[in-house]
Design an enzyme around this catalytic site. Structure first.
Site, PDB file in Angstrom:
ATOM      1  N   PHE A 248       0.899  -1.138   0.460  1.00 34.54           N
ATOM      2  CA  PHE A 248       0.234   0.075   0.370  1.00 34.54           C
ATOM      3  C   PHE A 248       0.712   1.265  -0.074  1.00 34.54           C
ATOM      4  O   PHE A 248       1.944   0.461   0.224  1.00 34.54           O
ATOM      5  CB  PHE A 248      -1.108  -0.070   1.206  1.00 34.54           C
ATOM      6  CG  PHE A 248      -0.340   0.267   2.461  1.00 34.54           C
ATOM      7  CD1 PHE A 248      -0.041   1.846   3.307  1.00 34.54           C
ATOM      8  CD2 PHE A 248       0.237  -1.311   3.333  1.00 34.54           C
ATOM      9  CE1 PHE A 248       0.312   1.532   4.105  1.00 34.54           C
ATOM     10  CE2 PHE A 248       0.709  -1.062   4.628  1.00 34.54           C
ATOM     11  CZ  PHE A 248       1.113   0.469   5.294  1.00 34.54           C
ATOM     12  N   CYS A 249      -0.124   2.576  -0.190  1.00 34.42           N
ATOM     13  CA  CYS A 249       0.748   3.673  -0.537  1.00 34.42           C
ATOM     14  C   CYS A 249      -0.307   4.280   0.348  1.00 34.42           C
ATOM     15  O   CYS A 249      -0.924   4.124   1.203  1.00 34.42           O
ATOM     16  CB  CYS A 249       1.573   3.962  -1.512  1.00 34.42           C
ATOM     17  SG  CYS A 249       0.396   4.147  -2.999  1.00 34.42           S
ATOM     18  N   TRP A 250      -0.038   5.981  -0.051  1.00 33.64           N
ATOM     19  CA  TRP A 250      -0.572   6.983   0.435  1.00 33.64           C
ATOM     20  C   TRP A 250      -2.163   6.197   0.315  1.00 33.64           C
ATOM     21  O   TRP A 250      -3.181   6.546   1.311  1.00 33.64           O
ATOM     22  CB  TRP A 250      -0.433   8.159   0.733  1.00 33.64           C
ATOM     23  CG  TRP A 250      -1.006   9.307   0.764  1.00 33.64           C
ATOM     24  CD1 TRP A 250      -2.061  10.076   0.287  1.00 33.64           C
ATOM     25  CD2 TRP A 250      -2.001   9.167   2.573  1.00 33.64           C
ATOM     26  NE1 TRP A 250      -2.884  10.968   0.786  1.00 33.64           N
ATOM     27  CE2 TRP A 250      -2.888  10.408   2.658  1.00 33.64           C
ATOM     28  CE3 TRP A 250      -1.481   8.571   3.586  1.00 33.64           C
ATOM     29  CZ2 TRP A 250      -3.425  10.995   3.178  1.00 33.64           C
ATOM     30  CZ3 TRP A 250      -2.629   9.170   4.350  1.00 33.64           C
ATOM     31  CH2 TRP A 250      -3.358  10.644   4.656  1.00 33.64           C
TER      32      TRP A 250
END
Length: 347
Positions: A93-95
């Site tokens: 995941f990222c932001w």
């Protein structure tokens, strides 16, 4: 092809099997906040992310994407090797579930490494945390340990937890002891990380008949308790522990170890110095400079912390508090066990 999964699907997956969450954002972003239990395998360093972000804002999206690809392509072998070391199923995941997690998942899929990709990224997790706290639902009764500064409340909570009792360690989650010296030797948490840790604790103990915690103000270091929890704590059963002054000085010395960072300790004292009677304040300052810590702490307790605590005792009705006089925290522990039992009994 990698699979996009929603947050609830991720929770279900974690409940069924050993699973690894990988945050592919920069180390700085990871340190500021992440999903608890995640590890960091970043696509960009802090400096690289700043460079790409500047190109995005000042030049164009295409220029930023091109530079990002140039940077990432050089580190692909190491990036892929990091994922090969993980022997569980994985979700990246990222932001907000955007370009970085999509790039990571795509590259890994091409190399035969299957990962899931979290829809909405960490932002979806943050929304969920706010939703859980917004429900203002925490059913267990609260037993709240209070006492003069240096009573060993944190040590008591730690021992209770080690022996299987449900404990909400607010200071531990905040990374702060709650006093002007509370940050020394700790890494203070920010509000997002505190909220995440708090939600995990709330869900873990939601079905317990009671939870033990420590008497804290609404603010602990850099973070704030949610109103519903602070009010529940204030309405809980208050256990007031009274230890001899010399024992409290020993506990504080062992916990804070001011000799390991004398300048920071002295700086913190000078923030509150004006609130202490001048001759006493001068003596404390002198003692700290001369590293006469037992005397300095004794004066701080007598002339600054203890008067504030004495006022607080009177804020609770007699049927909601219990005062115990002990000579050592082990004795306090045994007395607490006489009162805190399954099922809950405050009589």
């Amino acid at each position: 092809m990698f699979e996009n999964i929603a947050l609830q699907d991720l929770f279900d997956l974690q409940a069924k099997e050993k699973h690894t969450l990988i945050d592919v954002r920069s180390p700085k972003e990871f340190q500021e906040t992440t999903i608890p239990g995640s590890i960091n395998i970043p696509i960009f360093t802090n400096e690289e992310r700043a460079e790409v972000g500047t190109l995005y804002k000042k030049v164009s999206k295409e220029a930023a994407k091109k530079r990002g690809l140039e940077i990432f392509s050089k580190k692909l072998p190491d990036f892929i090797d990091s994922f090969k070391q993980i022997d569980t199923s994985m979700t990246v995941f990222c932001w907000r579930g955007g370009m970085r997690s999509k790039t990571a998942a795509t590259v890994l899929d091409l190399m035969g490494i299957h990962v899931n990709r979290l829809e909405g990224g960490i932002r979806s997790y943050r929304k969920w945390v706010i939703h859980v706290l917004g429900k203002q639902d925490f059913r267990p009764e609260l037993f709240v340990l209070n006492g003069y500064t240096g009573t060993g409340k944190t040590a008591l909570l730690k021992k209770l937890k080690q022996n299987g009792y449900p404990v909400m360690d607010l200071e531990g989650m905040a990374g702060h002891r709650g006093s002007i010296f509370g940050h020394i030797g700790r890494e203070p948490s920010n509000q997002k990380n505190f909220d995440s840790a708090l939600v995990q604790t709330i869900l873990r103990y939601q079905d317990e008949p009671f939870v033990l915690t420590e008497g804290e103000s609404k603010r602990i270091g850099k973070v704030l308790l949610p109103d519903f929890l602070y009010q529940k704590k204030e309405a809980g059963f208050q256990i007031f522990i009274n230890l001899p002054l010399n024992e409290r000085i020993k506990i504080i010395l062992d916990d804070y170890q001011p000799w390991s960072d004398p300048e920071t300790f002295l700086e913190a004292f000078r923030i509150i110095k004006k609130h202490i009677h001048t001759p006493v304040a001068k003596q404390i300052d002198k003692d700290l400079q001369n590293e006469n810590y037992p005397n300095a702490i004794g004066l701080l307790l007598k002339y600054y912390y203890d008067p504030r605590y004495e006022y607080a005792i009177g804020n609770y009705p007699d049927d909601k508090k219990w005062l115990i006089d002990v000579n050592h925290i082990d004795e306090a522990y045994e007395k607490i066990l006489q009162r805190v039992k399954y099922p809950v009994s405050t009589s």
